[in-house]
Design a protein around this motif. Structure first.
Motif, short mmCIF file in Angstrom:
data_model
loop_
_atom_site.label_atom_id
_atom_site.label_comp_id
_atom_site.label_asym_id
_atom_site.label_seq_id
_atom_site.Cartn_x
_atom_site.Cartn_y
_atom_site.Cartn_z
N GLY A 220 1.23 -1.07 -0.04
CA GLY A 220 -0.01 -0.17 0.09
C GLY A 220 0.98 1.27 -0.18
O GLY A 220 0.39 2.03 0.36
N ILE A 221 1.73 1.59 0.02
CA ILE A 221 2.85 2.26 -0.18
C ILE A 221 3.10 2.62 -1.91
O ILE A 221 3.53 1.56 -2.39
CB ILE A 221 4.09 2.64 0.71
CG1 ILE A 221 4.27 1.43 1.92
CG2 ILE A 221 5.20 3.30 -0.04
CD1 ILE A 221 5.10 1.24 2.57
N ALA A 222 2.81 3.65 -1.90
CA ALA A 222 2.83 4.54 -3.59
C ALA A 222 2.88 6.36 -3.16
O ALA A 222 2.81 6.27 -4.85
CB ALA A 222 1.26 3.93 -4.36
N ASP A 223 3.07 7.18 -2.59
CA ASP A 223 3.53 7.83 -2.77
C ASP A 223 4.68 8.32 -1.63
O ASP A 223 4.71 7.60 -1.06
CB ASP A 223 2.79 9.17 -2.63
CG ASP A 223 1.63 8.71 -1.64
OD1 ASP A 223 1.81 8.65 -0.40
OD2 ASP A 223 0.19 9.76 -1.03
N ALA A 224 5.36 9.22 -1.50
CA ALA A 224 5.98 9.80 -0.78
C ALA A 224 5.96 9.89 0.67
O ALA A 224 6.08 10.10 1.40
CB ALA A 224 6.72 12.10 -1.16
N ARG A 225 4.74 9.94 0.69
CA ARG A 225 3.69 10.29 2.30
C ARG A 225 3.80 8.94 2.88
O ARG A 225 3.94 8.31 4.20
CB ARG A 225 2.71 10.36 1.64
CG ARG A 225 2.22 12.21 2.19
CD ARG A 225 1.13 12.60 1.86
NE ARG A 225 0.00 11.96 0.36
CZ ARG A 225 -1.08 11.93 0.75
NH1 ARG A 225 -1.96 13.14 0.86
NH2 ARG A 225 -1.32 11.34 -1.17
N ALA A 340 10.21 5.04 -14.55
CA ALA A 340 10.50 4.03 -13.43
C ALA A 340 11.57 5.09 -12.52
O ALA A 340 11.03 5.22 -11.77
CB ALA A 340 10.80 3.09 -13.64
N ALA A 341 12.83 5.86 -13.05
CA ALA A 341 13.58 6.51 -12.20
C ALA A 341 13.43 7.79 -12.00
O ALA A 341 12.56 7.92 -10.76
CB ALA A 341 14.61 6.30 -13.39
N ASP A 342 12.16 8.40 -13.01
CA ASP A 342 11.26 9.57 -12.67
C ASP A 342 10.73 9.39 -11.46
O ASP A 342 9.95 10.26 -10.21
CB ASP A 342 10.66 10.44 -13.41
CG ASP A 342 11.47 10.69 -14.70
OD1 ASP A 342 12.76 10.66 -14.48
OD2 ASP A 342 11.20 10.63 -16.22
N VAL A 343 10.07 8.52 -11.16
CA VAL A 343 8.88 7.60 -10.10
C VAL A 343 9.45 7.71 -8.73
O VAL A 343 8.96 8.10 -8.34
CB VAL A 343 7.47 6.59 -10.26
CG1 VAL A 343 7.43 5.87 -9.52
CG2 VAL A 343 7.10 6.99 -11.83
N LEU A 344 10.55 6.94 -8.92
CA LEU A 344 11.67 6.70 -7.94
C LEU A 344 12.01 7.58 -7.31
O LEU A 344 12.18 7.86 -5.76
CB LEU A 344 13.29 5.85 -7.72
CG LEU A 344 13.67 5.45 -7.60
CD1 LEU A 344 12.82 4.01 -6.01
CD2 LEU A 344 15.09 5.13 -8.23
#
Length: 357
Positions: A220-225, A340-344
């Protein structure tokens, strides 16, 4: 530097990473291209090799090693006991599934996964920096061979008791997987997988307090928060699966990728409808029908996987997400259709800003 960031950077330094955000191993959705992109951006590559034969495992490892600048892990399931077979019930399932795809022949139920021992030999030959297990613990003899070769073991767990057992068995890292996770969860007990559905932010601090090993948070982790919150709760790193599935390097079917963007947390469901093992997917028309009152109960793993194979293949060919095996974690809508690199880097930059602020 505060304690969560110190812990995350120490994890990176110890295991050869630049970013404490790992790719979660996903069987059937971890092509080399996704791991290579993330490895080159400072993450840990991963393959779920459950469905791969030894030659395929070796080929995957060779490609990511030749093109990726960083470590990777190979993950496989600990085998379940032989399934109980019920030909009469399997016939009911075949009739039910015929309403969702092609006619299912009786022999479809005889499907078996690749040989576990042969997979283990291929994993040792591939010599990844890390391996990981789900659905149980590696046998002691295999653990000893891993340690002889300096290969680290990440044990995926879903309860505190499983975490303690993994530490006692010689694991080097614990991956605590909450019930929010997409796909199959790494529960040791198949029968209890749905009853013991512990959310990550209850599971994580309890596991951190129970073991002395580094803990990776997953589910369930998919954003910076979410990244920042997991580190605040004691994780040394996080693992993300669904959050990377819309990246072009993941190469999943466009209908699946598009559906993820529209999937609210309550639009996912845990069921055994695809494989016979509990897994979280989009609550599609097929899944809802398969768990409805009056529908035949799924067969055990891997019988159910064999029975649903024809439907799943036809759904992919037709681009029909309502019949696809569309795994999705509860934070699916946060996944971004970007490299993917940008998301990471966006995830880590945002999490670091939250933790530093």
């Amino acid at each position: 530097m505060n304690a969560p960031l110190k812990r995350a950077y120490a994890f990176c330094a110890r295991f050869g990473l630049r970013v404490p955000i790992l790719l979660a191993p996903m069987a059937g959705a971890c092509p080399p291209s996704l791991s290579i992109a993330l490895m080159n951006a400072g993450s840990l590559g991963a393959a779920g090799v459950l469905l791969m034969k030894p030659a395929e495992i070796l080929a995957w490892a060779e490609e990511v090693r030749s093109k990726g600048a960083g470590p990777f892990q190979l993950n496989t399931w600990i085998p379940d006991p032989p399934p109980a077979r019920d030909p009469a019930h399997e016939a009911l399932l075949r009739d039910f599934l015929a309403g969702w795809g092609p006619t299912v022949p009786p022999e479809a139920a005889d499907a078996t996964p690749p040989d576990f021992d042969a997979q283990c030999e291929a994993i040792l030959e591939a010599a990844p920096p890390m391996v990981s297990s789900v659905m149980g613990l590696f046998p002691p003899a295999f653990v000893a061979r891993l340690k002889e070769r300096g290969i680290l073991w990440i044990a995926n767990i879903s309860t505190v008791a499983e975490a303690k057992a993994a530490e006692a068995a010689g694991a080097d890292i614990i991956a605590a997987q909450g019930a929010e996770a997409g796909g199959h969860r790494g529960c040791f007990d198949a029968a209890g997988a749905e009853r013991q559905a512990v959310g990550l932010f209850s599971l994580l601090p309890a596991v951190v307090d129970a073991v002395s090993l580094p803990v990776v948070a997953a589910g369930g982790i998919a954003d910076a928060r979410g990244v920042a919150a997991a580190l605040m709760l004691g994780a040394s790193a996080v693992a993300i699966g669904t959050g990377f599935l819309r990246c072009p390097e993941a190469r999943i079917h466009p209908a699946w990728a598009d559906a993820l963007a529209r999937t609210a947390p309550e639009d996912t469901m845990i069921s055994c409808a695809f494989s016979g093992r509990a897994g979280r997917s989009i609550a599609t028309d097929y899944v809802r029908a398969a768990v409805a009152e009056g529908a035949p109960a799924p067969a055990p793993y891997p019988v159910q996987r064999g029975l649903t194979a024809a439907m799943r293949t036809a759904a992919t060919k037709d681009g029909d997400v309502q019949r696809m095996q569309a795994w999705a974690g509860q934070s699916a809508a946060m996944a971004r259709a970007e490299p993917a690199a940008d998301v990471l880097h966006s995830l880590w930059d945002g999490a670091r800003a939250l933790l530093e602020g």
